[in-house]
Enzyme design. Sequence first.
Site, short mmCIF file in Angstrom:
data_model
loop_
_atom_site.label_atom_id
_atom_site.label_comp_id
_atom_site.label_asym_id
_atom_site.label_seq_id
_atom_site.Cartn_x
_atom_site.Cartn_y
_atom_site.Cartn_z
N HIS A 50 -4.00 1.29 7.90
CA HIS A 50 -2.66 1.89 7.88
C HIS A 50 -2.61 3.06 6.89
O HIS A 50 -2.12 4.15 7.23
CB HIS A 50 -1.64 0.80 7.49
CG HIS A 50 -0.23 1.27 7.37
ND1 HIS A 50 0.77 0.89 8.23
CD2 HIS A 50 0.36 2.09 6.47
CE1 HIS A 50 1.91 1.47 7.87
NE2 HIS A 50 1.68 2.20 6.80
N GLU A 51 -3.13 2.84 5.68
CA GLU A 51 -3.07 3.90 4.66
C GLU A 51 -3.95 5.09 5.03
O GLU A 51 -3.58 6.24 4.80
CB GLU A 51 -3.48 3.36 3.29
CG GLU A 51 -2.61 2.24 2.74
CD GLU A 51 -1.12 2.48 2.84
OE1 GLU A 51 -0.68 3.64 2.82
OE2 GLU A 51 -0.39 1.49 2.97
N HIS A 67 -2.32 7.43 7.25
CA HIS A 67 -1.39 8.35 6.57
C HIS A 67 -2.11 9.63 6.14
O HIS A 67 -1.52 10.72 6.16
CB HIS A 67 -0.79 7.69 5.32
CG HIS A 67 0.42 6.84 5.57
ND1 HIS A 67 1.59 7.35 6.09
CD2 HIS A 67 0.66 5.53 5.34
CE1 HIS A 67 2.50 6.37 6.17
NE2 HIS A 67 1.96 5.25 5.74
N CYS A 83 6.21 -0.11 7.06
CA CYS A 83 5.83 1.08 6.29
C CYS A 83 6.98 1.46 5.39
O CYS A 83 8.13 1.49 5.82
CB CYS A 83 5.50 2.22 7.25
SG CYS A 83 5.02 3.74 6.42
N LEU A 84 6.67 1.77 4.13
CA LEU A 84 7.73 2.15 3.18
C LEU A 84 8.41 3.45 3.61
O LEU A 84 9.52 3.73 3.18
CB LEU A 84 7.14 2.30 1.77
CG LEU A 84 6.57 1.01 1.17
CD1 LEU A 84 5.94 1.30 -0.19
CD2 LEU A 84 7.64 -0.06 1.05
N GLN A 107 3.02 9.97 1.22
CA GLN A 107 4.31 9.27 1.19
C GLN A 107 5.13 9.63 -0.05
O GLN A 107 6.34 9.37 -0.09
CB GLN A 107 4.11 7.75 1.25
CG GLN A 107 3.54 7.28 2.58
CD GLN A 107 3.40 5.77 2.62
OE1 GLN A 107 2.41 5.23 2.15
NE2 GLN A 107 4.40 5.08 3.15
N GLY A 139 0.83 -1.19 0.00
CA GLY A 139 0.00 0.00 0.00
C GLY A 139 0.87 1.25 0.00
O GLY A 139 2.05 1.19 0.38
ZN ZN Z 1 2.90 3.47 5.69
#
Ligand code: ZN
Length: 162
Positions: A133-134, A137, A91-92, A51, A46
């Site tokens: 999670h997304e 963000h 998380c990226l 991000q 995701g």
């Molecule tokens: Zn993330």
Amino acid sequence: MALRNIRKEGDPILNKKCKEVTEMTARNRELIEDMIDTMYEANGVGLAAPQVGVLKRIVVIDVSEEGDSPIVLINPVITEADGEQTGPEGCLSVPGKSGVVTRANHVKVKALDIDMQPFELEGTELLARAVQHELDHLEGVLYTSKVEGDLMSAEENADEGE
Ligand code: ZN
């Protein structure tokens, strides 16, 4: 294919609230295509617009084994959340780390698709976790603020970044 630079924890843009998308422009379409490419390139499940440095309420998710079924959520809102799951999350924007987070095990979301048409998405387990999670963000919240215990080094979960 165009890749965008993934912002890392410490970048203040990751702590800002995102704005609703009001129309599908060529620029937004390109952003979404780039987000999908960037998510796959980073082996993530995701990615949210902040991000890649854009404060818009857009997320892309793909929890499929094959990685060929991207879901685009524009202005997503969780309408139902129940059950509970506790497990590792990454998380990226926080590379090389993972931590245990408790989330709802089942969610329903309403959102707009890439053509700004409303739809509903329902998911459990990893999909439900990715959605929550997304969406965090979009509120400027990183999973690291919800971790139970310590952040760990994440070799085993390296392919589950969000
Ligand atoms: Zn993330």
